[in-house]
Design a protein around this motif. Structure first.
Motif, PDB file in Angstrom:
ATOM      1  N   LYS A  56      65.481  57.742  42.125  1.00 43.92           N
ATOM      2  CA  LYS A  56      64.575  57.352  43.423  1.00 43.92           C
ATOM      3  C   LYS A  56      63.133  57.890  43.188  1.00 43.92           C
ATOM      4  N   GLU A  57      63.042  58.895  42.772  1.00 48.46           N
ATOM      5  CA  GLU A  57      61.808  59.533  42.578  1.00 48.46           C
ATOM      6  C   GLU A  57      61.108  58.790  41.174  1.00 48.46           C
ATOM      7  N   MET A  58      61.883  58.426  40.277  1.00 45.93           N
ATOM      8  CA  MET A  58      61.409  57.635  39.322  1.00 45.93           C
ATOM      9  C   MET A  58      60.838  56.374  39.622  1.00 45.93           C
ATOM     10  N   ASN A  59      61.598  55.753  40.338  1.00 40.35           N
ATOM     11  CA  ASN A  59      61.185  54.505  40.991  1.00 40.35           C
ATOM     12  C   ASN A  59      59.639  54.587  41.596  1.00 40.35           C
ATOM     13  N   ALA A  60      59.525  55.607  42.482  1.00 35.99           N
ATOM     14  CA  ALA A  60      58.316  55.861  43.067  1.00 35.99           C
ATOM     15  C   ALA A  60      57.187  56.005  42.022  1.00 35.99           C
ATOM     16  N   TYR A  61      57.354  56.702  41.028  1.00 34.40           N
ATOM     17  CA  TYR A  61      56.495  56.986  39.866  1.00 34.40           C
ATOM     18  C   TYR A  61      56.215  55.490  39.132  1.00 34.40           C
ATOM     19  N   GLN A  62      57.298  54.884  38.981  1.00 36.51           N
ATOM     20  CA  GLN A  62      56.984  53.743  38.195  1.00 36.51           C
ATOM     21  C   GLN A  62      56.128  52.600  39.005  1.00 36.51           C
ATOM     22  N   ALA A  63      56.390  52.730  40.430  1.00 33.34           N
ATOM     23  CA  ALA A  63      55.481  51.681  41.333  1.00 33.34           C
ATOM     24  C   ALA A  63      54.120  52.406  41.158  1.00 33.34           C
ATOM     25  N   GLU A  64      54.001  53.414  41.180  1.00 40.52           N
ATOM     26  CA  GLU A  64      52.462  53.954  41.021  1.00 40.52           C
ATOM     27  C   GLU A  64      51.761  53.567  39.624  1.00 40.52           C
ATOM     28  N   VAL A  65      52.397  53.596  38.723  1.00 40.88           N
ATOM     29  CA  VAL A  65      51.943  53.173  37.295  1.00 40.88           C
ATOM     30  C   VAL A  65      51.791  51.823  37.266  1.00 40.88           C
ATOM     31  N   ARG A  66      52.796  51.003  37.887  1.00 38.87           N
ATOM     32  CA  ARG A  66      52.656  49.523  38.086  1.00 38.87           C
ATOM     33  C   ARG A  66      51.387  49.139  38.671  1.00 38.87           C
ATOM     34  N   LYS A  67      51.221  49.906  39.871  1.00 44.38           N
ATOM     35  CA  LYS A  67      50.109  49.433  40.710  1.00 44.38           C
ATOM     36  C   LYS A  67      48.686  49.605  39.956  1.00 44.38           C
ATOM     37  N   MET A  68      48.677  50.734  39.199  1.00 48.66           N
ATOM     38  CA  MET A  68      47.695  50.967  38.492  1.00 48.66           C
ATOM     39  C   MET A  68      47.460  50.066  37.110  1.00 48.66           C
ATOM     40  N   SER A  69      48.507  49.611  36.581  1.00 47.24           N
ATOM     41  CA  SER A  69      48.288  48.757  35.453  1.00 47.24           C
ATOM     42  C   SER A  69      47.952  47.337  35.921  1.00 47.24           C
ATOM     43  N   ASP A  70      48.510  46.980  37.141  1.00 46.21           N
ATOM     44  CA  ASP A  70      47.921  45.886  37.702  1.00 46.21           C
ATOM     45  C   ASP A  70      46.491  45.779  38.069  1.00 46.21           C
ATOM     46  N   SER A  71      45.950  46.855  38.404  1.00 46.92           N
ATOM     47  CA  SER A  71      44.581  46.941  38.897  1.00 46.92           C
ATOM     48  C   SER A  71      43.693  46.956  37.367  1.00 46.92           C
ATOM     49  N   LEU A  72      44.302  47.527  36.506  1.00 41.09           N
ATOM     50  CA  LEU A  72      43.509  47.474  35.230  1.00 41.09           C
ATOM     51  C   LEU A  72      43.501  46.326  34.530  1.00 41.09           C
ATOM     52  N   ASN A  73      44.751  45.573  34.654  1.00 40.16           N
ATOM     53  CA  ASN A  73      44.663  44.239  33.968  1.00 40.16           C
ATOM     54  C   ASN A  73      43.898  43.303  34.888  1.00 40.16           C
ATOM     55  N   ALA A  74      43.807  43.465  36.310  1.00 36.27           N
ATOM     56  CA  ALA A  74      42.959  42.374  37.168  1.00 36.27           C
ATOM     57  C   ALA A  74      41.371  42.553  36.609  1.00 36.27           C
ATOM     58  N   LEU A  75      41.163  43.883  36.400  1.00 35.54           N
ATOM     59  CA  LEU A  75      39.589  44.117  36.014  1.00 35.54           C
ATOM     60  C   LEU A  75      39.410  43.689  34.684  1.00 35.54           C
ATOM     61  N   VAL A  76      40.397  43.615  33.919  1.00 30.31           N
ATOM     62  CA  VAL A  76      39.843  43.149  32.402  1.00 30.31           C
ATOM     63  C   VAL A  76      40.043  41.615  32.550  1.00 30.31           C
ATOM     64  N   ALA A  77      41.032  41.190  33.247  1.00 26.87           N
ATOM     65  CA  ALA A  77      40.984  39.585  33.265  1.00 26.87           C
ATOM     66  C   ALA A  77      39.497  38.953  34.099  1.00 26.87           C
ATOM     67  N   ALA A  78      39.282  39.655  34.993  1.00 19.76           N
ATOM     68  CA  ALA A  78      37.719  39.451  35.662  1.00 19.76           C
ATOM     69  C   ALA A  78      36.741  39.417  34.692  1.00 19.76           C
ATOM     70  N   TYR A  79      36.661  40.529  33.902  1.00 18.01           N
ATOM     71  CA  TYR A  79      35.711  40.767  32.967  1.00 18.01           C
ATOM     72  C   TYR A  79      35.690  39.766  31.900  1.00 18.01           C
ATOM     73  N   THR A  80      36.816  39.150  31.530  1.00 16.05           N
ATOM     74  CA  THR A  80      37.008  38.318  30.315  1.00 16.05           C
ATOM     75  C   THR A  80      36.430  36.737  30.940  1.00 16.05           C
ATOM     76  N   LYS A  81      36.601  36.690  32.150  1.00 15.38           N
ATOM     77  CA  LYS A  81      36.221  35.259  32.759  1.00 15.38           C
ATOM     78  C   LYS A  81      34.777  35.099  32.617  1.00 15.38           C
ATOM     79  N   VAL A  82      33.896  36.285  32.965  1.00 16.53           N
ATOM     80  CA  VAL A  82      32.579  36.153  33.266  1.00 16.53           C
ATOM     81  C   VAL A  82      31.817  36.932  31.972  1.00 16.53           C
ATOM     82  N   GLN A  83      32.592  37.228  30.929  1.00 13.20           N
ATOM     83  CA  GLN A  83      31.960  37.859  29.893  1.00 13.20           C
ATOM     84  C   GLN A  83      30.685  37.415  29.326  1.00 13.20           C
ATOM     85  N   ALA A  84      30.931  35.982  28.890  1.00 18.40           N
ATOM     86  CA  ALA A  84      29.961  35.177  28.173  1.00 18.40           C
ATOM     87  C   ALA A  84      28.705  34.898  28.996  1.00 18.40           C
ATOM     88  N   THR A  85      28.778  35.048  30.401  1.00 12.87           N
ATOM     89  CA  THR A  85      27.531  34.859  31.045  1.00 12.87           C
ATOM     90  C   THR A  85      26.872  36.395  31.533  1.00 12.87           C
TER      91      THR A  85
END
Length: 192
Positions: A56-85
């Protein structure tokens, strides 16, 4: 949960290796028996509850890590789209922001892994103390010089007379004793 069982077995293996070392010194005429730690742990009262709490506790830790990972991936994806400009200064700023976010993610992931390991040890400790106490009780009451573990991965016992197996006796005493409460509430896991 494999890591849960590994932690519990590690505690018993250390005790077994110390006993095997004493045996290797050749103290003749001593009374020796063995147990199967894997079977004892599998049937230990409180083990399933502790394992469920850890999951149960590991699931909570994994959810937090997943949320942080998604946020990081979204930031990288947004940067990749506009990088050339972007201007060189803007690129440098975004890359610095991404790197800071990546470092934060890695640091938090390590913190959560450490907390998970500590928490697992907290939940396992009372069960292992109970098991080790019962094994020591039997050893003392019945005059055994040592009790080896035939169920550990170190392979200390290669072959033995089944009449020397105390596994069922340990399990019976575990089940007859008061249940172990190892499901204490976790400490807060928010950012430190």
């Amino acid at each position: 949960m494999r890591s849960f069982v590994r932690v519990m077995l590690s505690a018993l293996v250390l005790t077994t290796l110390a006993a095997a070392g004493a045996l290797a010194q050749g103290t003749g005429g001593m009374k020796v028996a063995y147990i199967n730690s894997q079977k004892i742990i599998a049937e230990a009262p409180g083990r399933a509850e502790a394992e469920a709490q850890i999951q149960k506790e590991m699931n909570a830790y994994q959810a937090e890590v997943r949320k942080m990972s998604d946020s990081l991936n979204a930031l990288v994806a947004a940067y990749t789209k506009v990088q050339a400009t972007l201007s060189p200064a803007a690129k440098a700023g975004k890359e610095k922001e991404i790197e800071a976010k990546r470092n934060e993610y890695e640091q938090r992931t390590q913190e959560l892994e450490q907390k998970a390991q500590q928490r697992q040890a907290e939940l396992v400790r009372p069960i292992m103390q109970k098991i080790n106490g019962i094994i020591e009780q039997i050893r003392s009451e019945e005059g055994y010089a040592m009790i080896l573990d035939a169920g550990n991965q170190a392979g200390v016992v290669v072959a033995a007379d089944s009449s020397l197996d105390l596994t069922d006796k340990v399990i019976a005493r575990l089940k007859a004793s008061a249940p172990v409460s190892s499901t204490t509430p976790p400490k807060p896991t928010g950012p430190t």
